[in-house]
Structures are given as C-alpha cells and as structure tokens.
Design an enzyme around this catalytic site. Structure first.
Site, PDB file in Angstrom:
ATOM      1  N   CYS A 140       5.498  -5.368  -4.149  1.00 25.59           N
ATOM      2  CA  CYS A 140       4.203  -5.469  -4.838  1.00 25.59           C
ATOM      3  C   CYS A 140       3.987  -4.285  -5.785  1.00 25.59           C
ATOM      4  O   CYS A 140       4.675  -4.195  -6.788  1.00 25.59           O
ATOM      5  CB  CYS A 140       3.078  -5.656  -3.814  1.00 25.59           C
ATOM      6  SG  CYS A 140       1.652  -6.434  -4.563  1.00 25.59           S
ATOM      7  N   GLU A 186       6.362  -6.898   4.871  1.00 21.92           N
ATOM      8  CA  GLU A 186       6.049  -5.998   6.006  1.00 21.92           C
ATOM      9  C   GLU A 186       4.769  -6.426   6.721  1.00 21.92           C
ATOM     10  O   GLU A 186       4.456  -5.918   7.789  1.00 21.92           O
ATOM     11  CB  GLU A 186       5.956  -4.545   5.513  1.00 21.92           C
ATOM     12  CG  GLU A 186       4.664  -4.145   4.813  1.00 21.92           C
ATOM     13  CD  GLU A 186       4.535  -4.707   3.392  1.00 21.92           C
ATOM     14  OE1 GLU A 186       5.403  -5.481   2.942  1.00 21.92           O
ATOM     15  OE2 GLU A 186       3.519  -4.363   2.744  1.00 21.92           O
ATOM     16  N   GLY A 194       0.430  -1.299  -2.561  1.00 25.08           N
ATOM     17  CA  GLY A 194      -0.734  -0.417  -2.574  1.00 25.08           C
ATOM     18  C   GLY A 194      -1.336  -0.537  -3.952  1.00 25.08           C
ATOM     19  O   GLY A 194      -1.579  -1.647  -4.434  1.00 25.08           O
ATOM     20  N   GLU A 195      -1.497   0.557  -4.619  1.00 24.80           N
ATOM     21  CA  GLU A 195      -2.019   0.541  -5.986  1.00 24.80           C
ATOM     22  C   GLU A 195      -1.027   1.314  -6.854  1.00 24.80           C
ATOM     23  O   GLU A 195      -0.847   2.511  -6.679  1.00 24.80           O
ATOM     24  CB  GLU A 195      -3.426   1.170  -5.986  1.00 24.80           C
ATOM     25  CG  GLU A 195      -4.035   1.331  -7.349  1.00 24.80           C
ATOM     26  CD  GLU A 195      -3.977   0.060  -8.173  1.00 24.80           C
ATOM     27  OE1 GLU A 195      -4.448  -0.988  -7.688  1.00 24.80           O
ATOM     28  OE2 GLU A 195      -3.444   0.111  -9.296  1.00 24.80           O
ATOM     29  N   SER A 196      -0.390   0.584  -7.783  1.00 28.46           N
ATOM     30  CA  SER A 196       0.710   1.190  -8.536  1.00 28.46           C
ATOM     31  C   SER A 196       0.270   2.405  -9.347  1.00 28.46           C
ATOM     32  O   SER A 196       1.028   3.361  -9.504  1.00 28.46           O
ATOM     33  CB  SER A 196       1.370   0.151  -9.440  1.00 28.46           C
ATOM     34  OG  SER A 196       0.422  -0.442 -10.305  1.00 28.46           O
ATOM     35  N   HIS A 233       4.435  -9.226   0.302  1.00 37.35           N
ATOM     36  CA  HIS A 233       4.472  -8.158   1.315  1.00 37.35           C
ATOM     37  C   HIS A 233       5.192  -8.598   2.588  1.00 37.35           C
ATOM     38  O   HIS A 233       4.539  -8.950   3.574  1.00 37.35           O
ATOM     39  CB  HIS A 233       3.042  -7.778   1.716  1.00 37.35           C
ATOM     40  CG  HIS A 233       2.295  -7.001   0.698  1.00 37.35           C
ATOM     41  ND1 HIS A 233       2.199  -5.622   0.736  1.00 37.35           N
ATOM     42  CD2 HIS A 233       1.593  -7.389  -0.381  1.00 37.35           C
ATOM     43  CE1 HIS A 233       1.470  -5.203  -0.275  1.00 37.35           C
ATOM     44  NE2 HIS A 233       1.088  -6.248  -0.976  1.00 37.35           N
TER      45      HIS A 233
END
Ligand code: GLN
Length: 192
Positions: A78, A174, A46-48, A172
């Site tokens: 990620c 997933e 996502g966005e860390s 990723h």
C-alpha cells in the site's frame, strides 16, 4: 532468515507477527544501520507522505537504495508500494519515492467513496485458492515496465507486481491472518 520491517509509521507490527508465525526472524527497523544484516525489507502501509518524510529525516532513501543494490529484497504494501515506485501519479507536490520499481502507481486511486473494501484475488505464485485483499485508501498500479510481472489484478487494475527481488502489493496481506503472500516473499522474492 532475518527480515526487516520499516517501523517509522503504519502497520508494521502486523507484518512482524506474520513473519514470526512463518518462522522468520523479524526486526523493526528504525535506523538505516539496521539494514546491514537483513535479507529483505518490508515497507508497510500507512501514509506514504508521513513515511516518506521520516525516511528523509533518518536517511533511509540512500540506505535502502544501497542495500537493495547489495542484494536486499524489498516489498512495499500500500503506502509502501507507493514509496517503491519510479512514478507516483496524484502525488503531493513535494512527495518523494525511492524509484526502485518500474511501475507507475496512482495514489488514492479508488477515491473517497469506496476508499476501503475487500475482494478475493488470484495472486500468481500464491496457491490454494483466492487471497482476501484488504484495500484501505489504496493506490493501484497504472502501468508496469517490460521487466515487471503482474501478479494480481482487481477490476482490471494491477494490484500486485514483481520485478526480480522487488514486490509491490496495493492491499494489506498482513491484516488477513493469511500468511501466503509473506511466504511467497520469503521463499521466492528474497534471494531472487
Ligand atoms: N492512501 C495512503 C497513501 O497515500 C495509503 C494507504 C495505505 O497504506 N493503506 O499513502
């Protein structure tokens, strides 16, 4: 086996689907109290910076460190891998990480021009052929400490690593429909 997926922001649903396909019971973790009865936790991509801010708001930093100390395995994908690291290179000035894993990770390492790509990877511990790595504005792992094992490289850069019951992948798994890295987490990393 019950596995938590941190469900604050990012690609958490896809992890839950993959875990359930493997027969694990997966729980979307929105509050630190939910960490008490999971054997492992996945911190998704996502966005860390966004995930980190929400983790701060809800009190996840100490809770995750504590539960890891009590035996909970942790896997970051990620942005999640960034949050696992002891050192984040090219971090935003106020960006905070858990500091669990002895890796230095470089945020947005591939730059803007090639910010998303796919590549076949040889992942140590994952049999039956290459694993398709999906990289989305990915970091890479610049260096690992002595006790940390490199699981995969791409173009010379480390893209997966493991330290006991901790694992980081900069791609990723997933998003591929291929459950082999999730199976590795369930079978080999949890309980290590
Ligand atoms: N670039 C993102 C970050 O810094 C990570 C991207 C991802 O998780 N796919 O958090």
């Amino acid at each position: 086996m019950k596995v938590g997926v941190l469900a604050l922001q990012g690609a958490f649903r896809e992890h839950i689907v993959t875990l359930e396909a493997l027969g694990a019971s997966a729980v979307a973790v929105r509050l630190p109290e939910q960490l008490g009865d999971v054997s492992g936790l996945i911190i998704p991509g996502g966005e860390s910076t966004a995930i980190g801010k929400l983790m701060r708001t809800y009190g996840f930093y100490d809770a995750i460190r504590q539960q890891h100390g009590a035996g909970m395995a942790v896997w970051g994908t990620c942005a999640g891998a960034i949050l696992m690291a002891k050192e984040v290179l090219d971090a935003l000035p106020d960006q905070e990480a858990l500091g669990l894993m002895d890796i230095a990770i470089r945020r947005n390492a591939y730059g803007r021009q090639v910010d998303s790509f796919e590549a076949d990877l040889d992942v140590r511990g994952v049999d039956d052929g290459p694993f398709r790595g999906v990289f989305i504005r990915a970091p890479w792992i610049e260096s690992v400490g002595d006790g940390t094992e490199v699981l995969a490289r791409h173009d010379g850069h480390i893209v997966a690593a493991r330290q006991g019951d901790l694992m980081a992948t900069t791609f990723h798994p997933e998003l591929t429909g291929d459950p082999r890295v999730h199976r590795y987490f369930l079978d080999s990393v949890i309980g290590a």
